[in-house]
Design a protein around this motif. Structure first.
Motif, PDB file in Angstrom:
ATOM      1  N   LEU A 132      34.823  26.164  56.002  1.00 52.50           N
ATOM      2  CA  LEU A 132      35.629  27.310  55.587  1.00 52.50           C
ATOM      3  C   LEU A 132      35.571  27.510  54.074  1.00 52.50           C
ATOM      4  O   LEU A 132      35.516  28.641  53.586  1.00 52.50           O
ATOM      5  CB  LEU A 132      37.081  27.115  56.034  1.00 52.50           C
ATOM      6  N   GLN A 186      44.105  28.892  55.243  1.00 50.20           N
ATOM      7  CA  GLN A 186      43.172  29.262  56.305  1.00 50.20           C
ATOM      8  C   GLN A 186      42.754  28.052  57.121  1.00 50.20           C
ATOM      9  O   GLN A 186      42.595  28.141  58.348  1.00 50.20           O
ATOM     10  CB  GLN A 186      41.934  29.948  55.714  1.00 50.20           C
ATOM     11  N   ARG A 222      45.695  27.368  59.437  1.00 47.78           N
ATOM     12  CA  ARG A 222      45.774  28.381  60.487  1.00 47.78           C
ATOM     13  C   ARG A 222      44.698  28.155  61.550  1.00 47.78           C
ATOM     14  O   ARG A 222      44.970  28.209  62.753  1.00 47.78           O
ATOM     15  CB  ARG A 222      45.618  29.768  59.870  1.00 47.78           C
ATOM     16  N   THR A 223      43.480  27.887  61.115  1.00 49.01           N
ATOM     17  CA  THR A 223      42.374  27.708  62.055  1.00 49.01           C
ATOM     18  C   THR A 223      42.541  26.428  62.858  1.00 49.01           C
ATOM     19  O   THR A 223      42.256  26.395  64.065  1.00 49.01           O
ATOM     20  CB  THR A 223      41.030  27.689  61.299  1.00 49.01           C
ATOM     21  N   TRP A 281      45.087  26.976  65.522  1.00 51.35           N
ATOM     22  CA  TRP A 281      44.521  27.834  66.565  1.00 51.35           C
ATOM     23  C   TRP A 281      43.621  27.046  67.506  1.00 51.35           C
ATOM     24  O   TRP A 281      43.667  27.216  68.717  1.00 51.35           O
ATOM     25  CB  TRP A 281      43.743  28.973  65.893  1.00 51.35           C
ATOM     26  N   VAL A 313      34.971  26.488  67.213  1.00 51.00           N
ATOM     27  CA  VAL A 313      34.259  27.110  66.110  1.00 51.00           C
ATOM     28  C   VAL A 313      32.855  26.517  66.087  1.00 51.00           C
ATOM     29  O   VAL A 313      32.683  25.323  65.829  1.00 51.00           O
ATOM     30  CB  VAL A 313      34.960  26.877  64.754  1.00 51.00           C
ATOM     31  N   TYR A 332      33.508  31.944  65.893  1.00 46.82           N
ATOM     32  CA  TYR A 332      34.742  31.572  66.576  1.00 46.82           C
ATOM     33  C   TYR A 332      34.645  32.002  68.033  1.00 46.82           C
ATOM     34  O   TYR A 332      34.213  33.115  68.336  1.00 46.82           O
ATOM     35  CB  TYR A 332      35.942  32.250  65.922  1.00 46.82           C
ATOM     36  N   GLY A 372      39.408  39.008  63.517  1.00 48.05           N
ATOM     37  CA  GLY A 372      39.668  37.615  63.843  1.00 48.05           C
ATOM     38  C   GLY A 372      40.137  37.509  65.283  1.00 48.05           C
ATOM     39  O   GLY A 372      40.697  38.467  65.839  1.00 48.05           O
ATOM     40  N   PRO A 428      37.080  35.394  60.167  1.00 42.32           N
ATOM     41  CA  PRO A 428      38.135  34.378  60.177  1.00 42.32           C
ATOM     42  C   PRO A 428      39.414  34.899  60.798  1.00 42.32           C
ATOM     43  O   PRO A 428      39.640  36.116  60.882  1.00 42.32           O
ATOM     44  CB  PRO A 428      38.320  34.056  58.684  1.00 42.32           C
ATOM     45  N   LEU A 429      40.252  33.991  61.230  1.00 43.84           N
ATOM     46  CA  LEU A 429      41.552  34.368  61.779  1.00 43.84           C
ATOM     47  C   LEU A 429      42.325  35.174  60.739  1.00 43.84           C
ATOM     48  O   LEU A 429      42.270  34.897  59.540  1.00 43.84           O
ATOM     49  CB  LEU A 429      42.335  33.119  62.173  1.00 43.84           C
TER      50      LEU A 429
END
Length: 368
Positions: free
Chosen positions: A10, A66, A69-70, A73, A85, A108, A185, A212-213
């Motif tokens: 990322l 980020q 968050r990822t 998720w 991912v 993703y 995302g 990205p999300l």
């Protein structure tokens, strides 16, 4: 994937001024992103410019958030689905996408687990189709799914939505019915009218995005994602399209990638037929039934799963898959030095397990 590995990927993707092309050069030079960020400035400076060098030595804005968050998720998929991912270093990154000019660093995925990428047909067209065009998209896609092909489209209104619906209707239980490549995302659904459809695709197919999300529906993202739609499929069928249409972009990309392009003819008086007629003039194959497409793609649909099921003999063979691959891609996938890979490839070539192709490419040879 471990959290620190995800964080490095990322960071590379989010570094200002470092696009996909520069990122791939860094991966080819140094290996995985964690190795990139451990390099001294002098080494990095031999690959990137001064501005990019400065950016690589600082954490991108919003990077920590980020990563969190990822990671959350990935750990919290909906019941009955999986999340992942894919990176350029993954052996099971889509091989057909890897061989394009501009593969995403990260892909993703949300939906069914993918053991091997299936034989597929892209079905695209107008967001405002005629009733006949929408029906054609649905019926053709149902037939494709019944024949074992996965239908790839973009989750847009009109033809895309009808294609996904038809594939879901025609697929057998447990079959990867359809792949939706989206321009947001994966924590967003656009358009909102397709929220229920996206949910069903996640349980009977796959949602894919390079974004990205948190990424919203930016206009420039949708033409970009078309290269992924065309690359994932053995061919692209355009159902209806105006002359100024994103579907024609997908068809052009498919042709550039060496894929088949198909078009359904329509009334000479309909604006929605002019894009298809333009494609036919340029050499696209005219189709009147789903069987016209299946007759062209059946060999690929039959052969590919058999190859994917064959057990690899070595880690390098597993990383190669069965598609032609260059040394830079293998460096990125394995993190192994170029000199070591070249020696291993030579040994495998002498054993008859790898063939050397034109353009510096290598391909695993099936023994079964």
């Amino acid at each position: 994937m471990q959290r620190d590995e995800l964080a490095a990927w990322l960071r590379l993707e989010m570094t200002p001024g470092v696009g996909r092309g520069t990122a791939r050069r860094l991966l080819a030079a140094f290996g995985l992103p964690q190795q990139v960020f451990s390099q001294p400035p002098a080494a990095l400076g031999r690959v990137v410019g001064a501005g990019q060098l400065d950016a690589l030595q600082s954490e991108p804005q919003g990077w920590t958030e980020q990563v969190e968050r990822t990671w959350r998720w990935l750990l919290e998929p909906d019941e009955g689905t999986s999340r992942r991912v894919f990176t350029l270093a993954d052996a099971d990154y889509p091989p057909s996408l890897l061989q394009t000019a501009d593969p995403p660093l990260l892909l993703y995925a949300s939906g069914m687990a993918v053991a091997a990428w299936p034989a597929a047909i892209a079905v695209v067209g107008s967001r405002n189709p005629t009733p006949q065009g929408e029906l054609n998209a649905r019926q053709f896609s149902r037939s494709f799914a019944q024949s074992g092909l996965t239908v790839v489209s973009g989750l847009a209104l009109g033809v895309d939505g009808a294609a996904h619906e038809g594939a879901l209707e025609g697929a057998a239980p447990g079959q990867l019915a359809t792949i939706a490549v989206v321009g947001t995302g994966l924590d967003r659904v656009y358009p909102r009218q397709h929220l229920s459809l996206a949910h069903r695709i996640a349980h009977h197919g796959l949602l894919l995005s390079e974004y990205p999300l948190g990424m919203g529906p930016l206009a420039e993202n949708f033409p970009q994602r078309n290269r992924i739609i065309s690359a994932l499929a053995q061919g692209t069928l355009v159902v209806e399209a105006a002359l100024q249409s994103g579907s024609l972009i997908t068809a052009r990309l498919a042709a550039e990638q060496g894929r088949e392009v198909f078009a359904i003819p329509g009334s000479i008086h309909s604006p929605q037929s002019r894009g298809c007629h333009a494609l036919l003039k340029q050499g696209a194959k005219l189709v009147e039934t789903a069987q016209d497409v299946l007759e062209e793609l059946a060999p690929a649909a039959v052969a590919r799963p058999a190859l994917a099921e064959e057990a690899p003999a070595t880690p390098l063979l597993q990383a190669m898959g069965f598609e032609p691959v260059g040394i830079d891609a293998l460096v990125a996938r394995t993190g192994t030095a170029t000199s070591t890979l070249q020696a291993e490839l030579l040994e495998l070539e002498l054993q008859g397990l790898v063939a050397r192709l034109a353009g510096g490419l290598f391909q695993r040879v099936s023994q079964g």
